[in-house]
Write an enzyme that holds these catalytic residues in place. Sequence first.
Site, PDB file in Angstrom:
ATOM      1  N   SER A  90       0.827  -1.213   0.000  1.00 16.23           N
ATOM      2  CA  SER A  90       0.000   0.000   0.000  1.00 16.23           C
ATOM      3  C   SER A  90       0.859   1.260   0.000  1.00 16.23           C
ATOM      4  O   SER A  90       0.463   2.290  -0.545  1.00 16.23           O
ATOM      5  CB  SER A  90      -0.990   0.010   1.171  1.00 16.23           C
ATOM      6  OG  SER A  90      -0.340   0.199   2.396  1.00 16.23           O
ATOM      7  N   MET A 126      10.904  -6.900   4.526  1.00 17.09           N
ATOM      8  CA  MET A 126      11.033  -7.607   5.797  1.00 17.09           C
ATOM      9  C   MET A 126      12.420  -8.189   6.070  1.00 17.09           C
ATOM     10  O   MET A 126      12.554  -9.102   6.889  1.00 17.09           O
ATOM     11  CB  MET A 126       9.979  -8.732   5.875  1.00 17.09           C
ATOM     12  CG  MET A 126       8.557  -8.234   5.762  1.00 17.09           C
ATOM     13  SD  MET A 126       8.163  -6.989   7.003  1.00 17.09           S
ATOM     14  CE  MET A 126       7.960  -8.042   8.436  1.00 17.09           C
ATOM     15  N   HIS A 138       8.552   3.122   9.019  1.00 19.84           N
ATOM     16  CA  HIS A 138       8.344   2.218  10.159  1.00 19.84           C
ATOM     17  C   HIS A 138       7.097   2.674  10.928  1.00 19.84           C
ATOM     18  O   HIS A 138       6.943   3.865  11.196  1.00 19.84           O
ATOM     19  CB  HIS A 138       9.578   2.243  11.070  1.00 19.84           C
ATOM     20  CG  HIS A 138       9.447   1.281  12.205  1.00 19.84           C
ATOM     21  ND1 HIS A 138       9.609  -0.090  12.050  1.00 19.84           N
ATOM     22  CD2 HIS A 138       9.141   1.476  13.510  1.00 19.84           C
ATOM     23  CE1 HIS A 138       9.410  -0.681  13.214  1.00 19.84           C
ATOM     24  NE2 HIS A 138       9.131   0.241  14.114  1.00 19.84           N
TER      25      HIS A 138
HETATM   26  C1  GRF Z   1       3.786  -0.756   6.870  1.00 21.06           C
HETATM   27  O1  GRF Z   1       3.090  -0.700   8.080  1.00 21.06           O
HETATM   28  C2  GRF Z   1       5.200  -0.295   7.038  1.00 21.06           C
HETATM   29  O2  GRF Z   1       5.334   0.748   7.965  1.00 21.06           O
HETATM   30  C3  GRF Z   1       5.874  -1.530   7.561  1.00 21.06           C
HETATM   31  O3  GRF Z   1       5.291  -2.582   6.836  1.00 21.06           O
HETATM   32  C4  GRF Z   1       3.982  -2.199   6.409  1.00 21.06           C
HETATM   33  C5  GRF Z   1       3.938  -2.326   4.921  1.00 21.06           C
HETATM   34  O4  GRF Z   1       2.654  -2.091   4.407  1.00 21.06           O
HETATM   35  N1  GRF Z   1       7.305  -1.428   7.427  1.00 21.06           N
HETATM   36  P1  GRF Z   1       2.400  -2.036   2.855  1.00 21.06           P
HETATM   37  O5  GRF Z   1       2.980  -3.330   2.260  1.00 21.06           O
HETATM   38  O6  GRF Z   1       3.085  -0.830   2.307  1.00 21.06           O
HETATM   39  O7  GRF Z   1       0.924  -1.970   2.698  1.00 21.06           O
END
Ligand code: GRF
Length: 209
Positions: free
Chosen positions: A22, A99, A118
């Site tokens: 997202s 990740m 983050h």
């Molecule tokens: C987000 O909450 C970001 O802060 C964290 O992982 C999530 C990723 O969400 N590091 P998306 O894949 O961008 O929807």
Amino acid sequence: MEVRDNHWGLLKIGVLASGRGSNLQAILDATLDGRLEAEVAVVISDNPNAYVLERARMNNIPAFAVELGGKPSKQAYEEEIVRVLREHEVGLVCLAGYMRIVTPVMLKAFPNRMINIHPSLLPSFQGLHAQGQALEYGVRFSGCTVHFVDEGVDTGPIIIQAVVPVLQDDTEDTLSARILEQEHRIYVEAVRLYAQGKLTIKGRRVFYE
Ligand code: GRF
């Protein structure tokens, strides 16, 4: 230290993500509707099934899965990522729900050219499940942070933060959703400042022009 040397030309962004993407979408939307003068040049995921790759393809953005499995080492894995990023002339790497911990291979290839989002007010609640950590700790406010990436986990110089209240009846999901809305806003803002060459890092502090 100024962090963008290529003031000329459109900034090309490479996004690294492991999941739904997202934040990629937020950045992409901003480039498409003119809020952000930059181009998402490539999307890379360590997970071939991640929805982020699908999103990229739906928007005609080159999208690649680079898997750690099967590579002789993490170094070889990151060298492959660096190769793809360079091939697409990336000037800024955005980690968006990526990740894995980044090693010096990528950091040295993109010094001060890699940023991360983050879901907490760093330095509180680093690492995984930041929103759950915030709930469990009982803080009244949490939020999100965009920062430069260094060798630590969620430790680099902070560009922007947004504060979000924690409500009495919050679950990890409801708090995460409230924070995510702000993530989408501040990630675009951070990339915009970067793209305009407005950021300077002095020690741990980031200054806007
Ligand atoms: C987000 O909450 C970001 O802060 C964290 O992982 C999530 C990723 O969400 N590091 P998306 O894949 O961008 O929807």
